[in-house]
Write an enzyme that holds these catalytic residues in place. Structure first.
Site, PDB file in Angstrom:
ATOM      1  N   GLU A 308       0.800  -1.230   0.000  1.00 42.74           N
ATOM      2  CA  GLU A 308       0.000   0.000   0.000  1.00 42.74           C
ATOM      3  C   GLU A 308       0.835   1.284   0.000  1.00 42.74           C
ATOM      4  O   GLU A 308       0.482   2.242   0.686  1.00 42.74           O
ATOM      5  CB  GLU A 308      -0.940   0.003   1.221  1.00 42.74           C
ATOM      6  CG  GLU A 308      -1.920  -1.140   1.186  1.00 42.74           C
ATOM      7  CD  GLU A 308      -2.746  -1.249   2.453  1.00 42.74           C
ATOM      8  OE1 GLU A 308      -3.945  -1.469   2.332  1.00 42.74           O
ATOM      9  OE2 GLU A 308      -2.189  -1.137   3.576  1.00 42.74           O
TER      10      GLU A 308
HETATM   11  C1  ACM Z   1      -1.900  -5.427   4.099  1.00 48.87           C
HETATM   12  O1  ACM Z   1      -2.964  -5.931   4.505  1.00 48.87           O
HETATM   13  N1  ACM Z   1      -1.817  -4.133   3.903  1.00 48.87           N
HETATM   14  C2  ACM Z   1      -0.718  -6.242   3.853  1.00 48.87           C
END
Ligand code: ACM
Length: 504
Positions: A308
């Site tokens: 992310e």
């Molecule tokens: C994640 O759930 N951001 C690895």
């Protein structure tokens, strides 16, 4: 003849044959063997039954004998025989430990008398990698709580503990060469709750406890995103927050603040932070943190994050992934990264990818994950719509999130880690079940999300698909038998209505 899958065992053993008799366990039962598992067995029996078994050097009728024999079982495997006495033979010390966990689940009481069923079990894990992850950043859990987590997950034969040690909301491990991290960036947590951090001695204590329970600790420093907290201590290492639509609308919906550079971030939004990719000082930082972590981590892995990083331009992200994984290799460790880092053409060879996409991959997730294998690495499967322990059990469950799925116990049980990606079966090291801690303000909340679903994921990771009784119907009956043990140990499990929980 009793069917093997009627044994009260989770995870299901590879094979078992069950006799009709029972062996009483009493104050006069002797324990023979000098392995650490001998003490663990005595402690477990005392805790469960109140019976204090006595150690003995010589064979005695009805005794429990423990030994390691590498020719009798594979690594982590064991043979357990209950007849006139008990014999547990581990292929190694870990196998012996797992034999003890199995014996512990087999103990049952009738009218105040404890006994074991006559049985012959030959068991070994399907996957070498059976992990759980605890996010200690959004909410912090102290050494005692982490030890409890180790107790209860190692009892289900999990053998890796991934600690998510840094995120936007707080930094949780002391680093001597960058001391402001714990001075300035560790007191905060999500929702303004209590923060905290581990000293390096605390971390060593966790590692030693995990090692005694045959769990390898994988420390994660999440980079280049999820790094807002780094900027609270060292603003020159990070960029200004980059807001995305999802973050802004979620903040409005939850009434949470938006991130402000240099101030602690107490919301749940993701994807706004990034370290500076083109500053050499960033890599001095990464090198120092990785070196210090490597020095206190006996296990082979360091997790470098990679999820992310929505505010980091793709080319910068790929460059960072290549440099950061190379730094882990230089430090003598195997890099682990969330699957997004598979976008980097030259990710360090041998890097292990952690797939957290869905059981039916979306977008570029499969391609990114598969690239780790093309680079000589392997994969850990954490499919978010099956293995994520922070998803709600039901749409209105008070704890947890729903962005990946609503995951009841059957959903956590019913997926196949080798059927998601187009890679050779042996590229799948195994499974990891992550617990993200946005909604778990206390350790009791953690237990409520983790148990009983960790039992389902333990079976996915340990039990061969072809083992007799490896089915949801059998599993729910066997899982039910853990309730009295969990209750006795004070585990705050969720009594999911799918399971016919046992009173006794
Ligand atoms: C994640 O759930 N951001 C690895």
């Amino acid at each position: 003849m009793v069917l093997p899958h009627s044994l009260p065992l989770v995870p299901l053993p590879s094979s078992a044959s069950v006799g009709v008799g029972r062996l009483p366990i009493t104050e006069s039962t002797r324990v023979i063997g000098d392995s650490p598992a001998t003490t663990q067995l005595k402690d477990a029996v005392a805790q469960r039954t109140g019976i204090r078994l006595t150690a003995s050097d010589v064979a005695a009728p009805g005794a429990i004998a423990l030994r390691v024999d590498g020719t009798a079982a594979p690594a982590e495997g064991y043979r357990l025989t209950v007849a006139d006495g008990v014999e547990i033979v581990g292929g190694d010390e870990a196998g012996l430990f797992y034999g003890v966990q199995t014996l512990r689940q087999l103990l049952s009481e009738d009218g105040g008398a404890w006994s074991l069923p006559h049985v012959e079990i030959v068991d070994a894990p399907r996957f070498p990698r059976r992990g759980v992850m605890l996010d200690v950043t959004r909410h912090f859990f102290d050494v005692t709580e982490v030890k409890r987590f180790i107790d209860e997950t190692s009892a289900l034969k999990f053998n890796h503990l991934h600690l998510h040690l840094s995120d936007d909301q707080g930094w949780r491990i002391h680093i001597d060469s960058w001391p402001k991290l714990t001075e300035l960036s560790s007191a905060s947590a999500a929702d303004g709750d209590r923060g905290g951090y581990y000293t390096q001695d605390d971390y060593r204590e966790i590692v030693a406890y995990a090692t005694a329970h045959h769990m390898i600790v994988i420390p994660e420093i999440d980079l280049p995103g999820h790094t807002h907290a780094i900027g609270v201590a060292y603003p020159d290492l990070v960029e200004e927050p980059v807001l995305n639509d999802g973050l802004v609308s979620q903040a409005q919906e939850l009434g949470q603040p938006l991130p402000v550079k240099g101030e602690p971030y107490l919301g749940w939004g993701v994807g706004h932070s990034s370290v500076r990719i083109h500053e050499e000082r960033t890599y001095d930082f990464v090198r120092d943190v990785v070196r210090e972590l490597a020095e206190i981590t006996p296990g082979p892995y360091i997790h470098i994050g990679g999820d992310e990083s929505l505010g980091t331009p793709q080319a910068d992200f790929d460059l960072f992934a290549e440099k950061a994984t190379a730094i882990v290799v230089e430090a003598g460790k195997i890099p682990v990264a969330w699957h997004e880092m598979g976008s980097a053409a030259d990710i360090a060879t041998g890097t292990v990818g952690q797939y957290w996409g869905k059981t039916t991959p979306e977008g570029s997730h499969a391609e990114e994950a598969e690239h780790f294998v093309a680079r000589g690495g392997a994969l850990i499967m954490s499919a978010a719509d099956a293995a994520y322990l922070d998803m709600k059990y039901t749409p209105d469950f008070p704890l947890g999130l729903t962005w990946a799925a609503v995951i009841d116990v059957q959903r956590a049980y019913s997926w196949e880690p080798t059927a998601i990606l187009d890679v050779p079966a042996d590229a799948i090291l195994g499974v990891e079940a992550p617990l993200w801690s946005e909604t778990t303000r206390t350790y009791a909340d953690v237990e409520n999300l983790v148990f009983p679903r960790a039992g389902a994921l333990a079976e996915v990771a340990w039990s061969p698909q072809e083992a007799p009784g490896r089915s949801w119907e059998s599993f729910r009956e066997r899982l039910a038998t853990l309730a009295p043990q969990w209750r006795q140990r004070g585990v705050n499990f969720y009594p999911a209505p799918e399971i016919p929980w046992a009173a006794q």
